[in-house]
Design an enzyme around this catalytic site. Structure first.
Site, PDB file in Angstrom:
ATOM      1  N   GLY A   1      -0.280  39.426  65.574  1.00  0.00           N
ATOM      2  CA  GLY A   1       0.133  39.478  64.563  1.00  0.00           C
ATOM      3  C   GLY A   1      -0.394  38.565  63.772  1.00  0.00           C
ATOM      4  O   GLY A   1      -1.030  38.856  63.374  1.00  0.00           O
TER       5      GLY A   1
ATOM      6  N   VAL B   1       0.409  32.673  61.737  1.00  0.00           N
ATOM      7  CA  VAL B   1       0.852  32.364  63.051  1.00  0.00           C
ATOM      8  C   VAL B   1      -0.129  31.880  64.248  1.00  0.00           C
ATOM      9  O   VAL B   1      -0.344  31.824  65.303  1.00  0.00           O
ATOM     10  CB  VAL B   1       2.192  33.626  63.406  1.00  0.00           C
ATOM     11  CG1 VAL B   1       3.139  32.703  64.865  1.00  0.00           C
ATOM     12  CG2 VAL B   1       2.958  32.963  62.730  1.00  0.00           C
TER      13      VAL B   1
ATOM     14  N   GLU C   1      -5.153  38.681  67.528  1.00  0.00           N
ATOM     15  CA  GLU C   1      -5.312  40.476  67.265  1.00  0.00           C
ATOM     16  C   GLU C   1      -4.148  40.057  65.902  1.00  0.00           C
ATOM     17  O   GLU C   1      -3.166  40.437  65.786  1.00  0.00           O
ATOM     18  CB  GLU C   1      -4.736  41.594  68.247  1.00  0.00           C
ATOM     19  CG  GLU C   1      -5.524  41.802  69.353  1.00  0.00           C
ATOM     20  CD  GLU C   1      -6.873  42.543  68.931  1.00  0.00           C
ATOM     21  OE1 GLU C   1      -6.371  43.240  68.085  1.00  0.00           O
ATOM     22  OE2 GLU C   1      -7.880  42.600  69.693  1.00  0.00           O
TER      23      GLU C   1
ATOM     24  N   CYS D   1      -1.636  47.886  61.168  1.00  0.00           N
ATOM     25  CA  CYS D   1      -2.682  46.317  60.492  1.00  0.00           C
ATOM     26  C   CYS D   1      -3.405  47.104  60.248  1.00  0.00           C
ATOM     27  O   CYS D   1      -4.626  46.493  59.856  1.00  0.00           O
ATOM     28  CB  CYS D   1      -2.631  45.467  61.914  1.00  0.00           C
ATOM     29  SG  CYS D   1      -3.499  46.386  63.387  1.00  0.00           S
TER      30      CYS D   1
HETATM   31  P1  NAD Z   1       4.166  37.419  62.709  1.00  0.00           P
HETATM   32  O1  NAD Z   1       3.319  36.512  63.323  1.00  0.00           O
HETATM   33  O2  NAD Z   1       4.609  36.529  61.439  1.00  0.00           O
HETATM   34  O3  NAD Z   1       4.935  36.783  63.978  1.00  0.00           O
HETATM   35  C1  NAD Z   1       4.712  37.235  65.365  1.00  0.00           C
HETATM   36  C2  NAD Z   1       5.816  36.666  66.252  1.00  0.00           C
HETATM   37  O4  NAD Z   1       4.878  35.459  65.879  1.00  0.00           O
HETATM   38  C3  NAD Z   1       6.985  36.183  65.825  1.00  0.00           C
HETATM   39  O5  NAD Z   1       7.744  37.345  66.561  1.00  0.00           O
HETATM   40  C4  NAD Z   1       7.212  35.149  66.348  1.00  0.00           C
HETATM   41  O6  NAD Z   1       8.141  35.047  67.541  1.00  0.00           O
HETATM   42  C5  NAD Z   1       6.441  33.974  66.180  1.00  0.00           C
HETATM   43  N1  NAD Z   1       6.814  33.223  65.337  1.00  0.00           N
HETATM   44  C6  NAD Z   1       6.603  33.420  63.551  1.00  0.00           C
HETATM   45  N2  NAD Z   1       6.176  32.611  63.400  1.00  0.00           N
HETATM   46  C7  NAD Z   1       5.940  31.277  64.045  1.00  0.00           C
HETATM   47  C8  NAD Z   1       6.024  30.132  63.891  1.00  0.00           C
HETATM   48  N3  NAD Z   1       6.140  29.413  62.308  1.00  0.00           N
HETATM   49  N4  NAD Z   1       5.594  29.096  65.105  1.00  0.00           N
HETATM   50  C9  NAD Z   1       6.024  30.048  66.486  1.00  0.00           C
HETATM   51  N5  NAD Z   1       5.607  31.042  66.828  1.00  0.00           N
HETATM   52  C10 NAD Z   1       5.914  32.009  65.119  1.00  0.00           C
HETATM   53  O7  NAD Z   1       3.494  39.123  62.808  1.00  0.00           O
HETATM   54  P2  NAD Z   1       4.568  40.201  62.988  1.00  0.00           P
HETATM   55  O8  NAD Z   1       4.973  39.467  61.150  1.00  0.00           O
HETATM   56  O9  NAD Z   1       5.277  40.257  64.134  1.00  0.00           O
HETATM   57  O10 NAD Z   1       3.355  41.232  62.541  1.00  0.00           O
HETATM   58  C11 NAD Z   1       2.588  41.513  61.289  1.00  0.00           C
HETATM   59  C12 NAD Z   1       0.894  40.994  61.280  1.00  0.00           C
HETATM   60  O11 NAD Z   1       0.273  41.483  62.315  1.00  0.00           O
HETATM   61  C13 NAD Z   1       0.601  41.636  60.138  1.00  0.00           C
HETATM   62  O12 NAD Z   1      -0.594  40.439  59.391  1.00  0.00           O
HETATM   63  C14 NAD Z   1      -0.673  42.867  60.637  1.00  0.00           C
HETATM   64  O13 NAD Z   1      -1.353  42.713  59.775  1.00  0.00           O
HETATM   65  C15 NAD Z   1      -0.903  41.258  62.059  1.00  0.00           C
HETATM   66  N6  NAD Z   1      -0.875  42.946  63.396  1.00  0.00           N
HETATM   67  C16 NAD Z   1      -1.734  42.954  63.589  1.00  0.00           C
HETATM   68  C17 NAD Z   1      -2.560  44.082  64.856  1.00  0.00           C
HETATM   69  C18 NAD Z   1      -4.112  44.242  65.102  1.00  0.00           C
HETATM   70  O14 NAD Z   1      -4.116  44.336  66.391  1.00  0.00           O
HETATM   71  N7  NAD Z   1      -4.888  43.583  65.044  1.00  0.00           N
HETATM   72  C19 NAD Z   1      -1.768  44.622  65.018  1.00  0.00           C
HETATM   73  C20 NAD Z   1      -0.115  44.656  64.483  1.00  0.00           C
HETATM   74  C21 NAD Z   1      -0.562  43.522  63.442  1.00  0.00           C
END
Ligand code: NAD
Length: 457
Positions: free
Chosen positions: A187, A191, A209, A243
């Protein structure tokens, strides 16, 4: 809510402690069941991915379902060799030294919404192969895929060992209060920091990741037609919500002009006069993200595209020029189909610009100049690099995939997935008669000069 997470984790822990996930046959059978789940529910998963992101079937197969299924095949093909206890040379004759591949215990896998199936289930499959019990939290932002995983997984996998939990920020906050033995999070960087803090409470090892801005450098030696196709393909796949999508392009002004001219032809060829009608483009995940991306459109001059429509979660494939390095679009991860091009005069200047920012998850260089390419390979700290193409270093399971610094920590894919979820437990076995050994005997007090000399010689 808190008690139910406690119960779920407790159930998984009991199953682990009873040794249920340790037998190789159990792991193999669970992985085969996972494969069966993909095969028997293909259409439902496609429908879910269409509902969440309007994913074209080809994209849903290539980077979600087929990708995840082939990953299971790979795990199954390597399982026997991975789990074998490895004997290594000993220092003292007669000793035996081993490395046992030990599962960590209860693993939490948190997925992201952009590839909502594979980002939750590929790490989970690796954790299963390594002999862990697993709690899977798919992203609530892709609700149809999360619902499909929640519905099918318990029908195919052991219900004591493997659990799916759903929810948003408040549920995730509660979930993270539980004690896990490993956390694998995909994510945002923001976060990721929260997850790391939660993990620190129990000193839980983690893989993060994360995301960031992945730059792309192109010079005048690159084949322009092929480079434009490869950059735009990497950018427009999943409508830019990847990503490792090329985030922005750095090049000289003359290269920019050729790039833009070719990009207009290619986008027309791929998506037609009205790209919104194309069956080959996904949609932006939520209206909130459309708003965010629409703001970026103001940060430069669109030479291709530039339109958006909130109600249909649409951002048109767009190329922006005249963009400032200080603009918002250049200081946040774009995560959408907008490609800014910024000018540099030399490759060294590109290195300088990239290295003055957070370490990218990916970097792309398009050039036939070996010296320049080598300089980029050596001087850009980042998660991974593809030369003369985009995204592909993530598709080769012989390469580790992960970020560095703000783009993440740890890596997976292929063998690295298994080792991510495995503690290498060293064992040394010695016989009692070893105390007759002339050197070993010298370790015991009272210490003296002669003993010191022998033990350090
Ligand atoms: P995010 O970090 O916003 O959210 C991921 C999850 O974290 C959410 O589904 C939620 O359940 C939880 N979350 C959100 N806010 C929170 C908080 N304040 N406290 C606790 N939990 C919380 O990420 P996203 O929007 O799902 O994904 C997008 C990001 O992920 C982009 O930055 C992208 O580049 C990255 N990403 C990385 C990879 C990789 O393999 N490196 C792959 C896909 C996406």
């Amino acid at each position: 809510m808190a008690t139910s997470y406690k119960d779920v984790v407790g159930k998984a822990r009991r199953a682990f402690n009873m040794g249920k996930t340790r037998p190789i046959e159990f792991r193999r059978q669970q992985l085969m069941q996972l494969k069966k789940m993909y095969q028997e529910n293909r259409q439902t998963f496609h429908t879910a991915l269409k509902s969440d992101l309007n994913k074209p079937q080809l994209e849903a197969e290539v980077f979600e379902l087929d990708f995840a299924e082939k990953d299971v095949d790979f795990l199954l093909s390597k399982l026997d060799s991975w789990v074998k206890t490895e004997e290594v040379p000993s220092i003292v004759p007669g000793d035996k030294s081993y490395i046992i591949r030990d599962p960590y215990g209860v693993v939490l896998v948190m997925g992201a919404w952009n590839y909502p199936l594979q980002l939750a289930l590929i790490p989970a499959a690796g954790a299963i192969a390594a002999g862990n019990t697993v709690i899977i939290k798919p992203s609530e932002v892709a609700p149809a895929t999360a619902a499909a995983i929640t519905k099918f997984l318990p029908k195919y996998l052991d219900q004591e060992c493997f659990h799916v939990v759903c929810g948003g920020v408040s549920e995730t906050t509660e979930l993270l209060k539980q004690r896990f033995d490993y956390i694998f999070y995909t994510g945002s960087t923001m976060v990721g920091k929260i997850v790391r803090e939660a993990a620190n409470r129990f000193l839980t090892p983690i893989t993060l990741e994360l995301g960031g801005k992945s730059p792309c450098y192109i010079d005048d030696t690159a084949d322009m037609d092929i480079s434009v196709r490869r950059i735009l393909w990497g950018k427009m796949f999943n409508l830019g919500q990847t990503c490792i999508a090329p985030d922005y392009v750095l090049c000289r002004k003359e290269v920019q002009n050729k790039f833009v001219q070719k990009a207009k032809e290619v986008l027309l060829e791929w998506y037609g006069e009205n790209p919104k009608d194309s069956p080959c483009l996904s949609r932006i995940i939520t209206e909130r993200h459309v708003d965010r991306l629409a703001e970026y459109l103001k940060d430069g001059k669109p030479v291709v595209g530039g339109h958006h429509d909130k109600t249909s979660k649409w951002i048109e494939p767009t190329i922006l020029v005249d963009v400032s390095f200080d603009s918002k679009i250049m200081n946040e991860e774009i995560f959408g189909p907008i490609l800014p091009i910024l000018n540099v005069e030399t490759p060294e200047q590109a290195v300088d610009i990239i290295n003055n920012r957070e370490k990218p998850l990916a970097f792309y260089v398009f050039s036939t100049k070996k010296d320049d390419t080598d300089m980029f390979l050596q001087q850009i700290p980042c998660g991974g690099i593809t030369v003369n193409d985009t995204l592909h270093h993530a598709a080769n399971h012989n390469l580790p995939f992960g970020g560095v610094g703000h783009s993440g920590m740890g890596a997976y894919h292929g063998d690295y997935t298994f080792y991510t979820f495995t503690h290498l437990k060293p064992v040394l076995m010695r016989q009692f008669d070893k105390d007759q050994d002339a050197i070993l005997k010298k370790r015991y007090p009272p210490y003296n000069e002669e003993k010191l000399k022998i033990l350090t010689s």
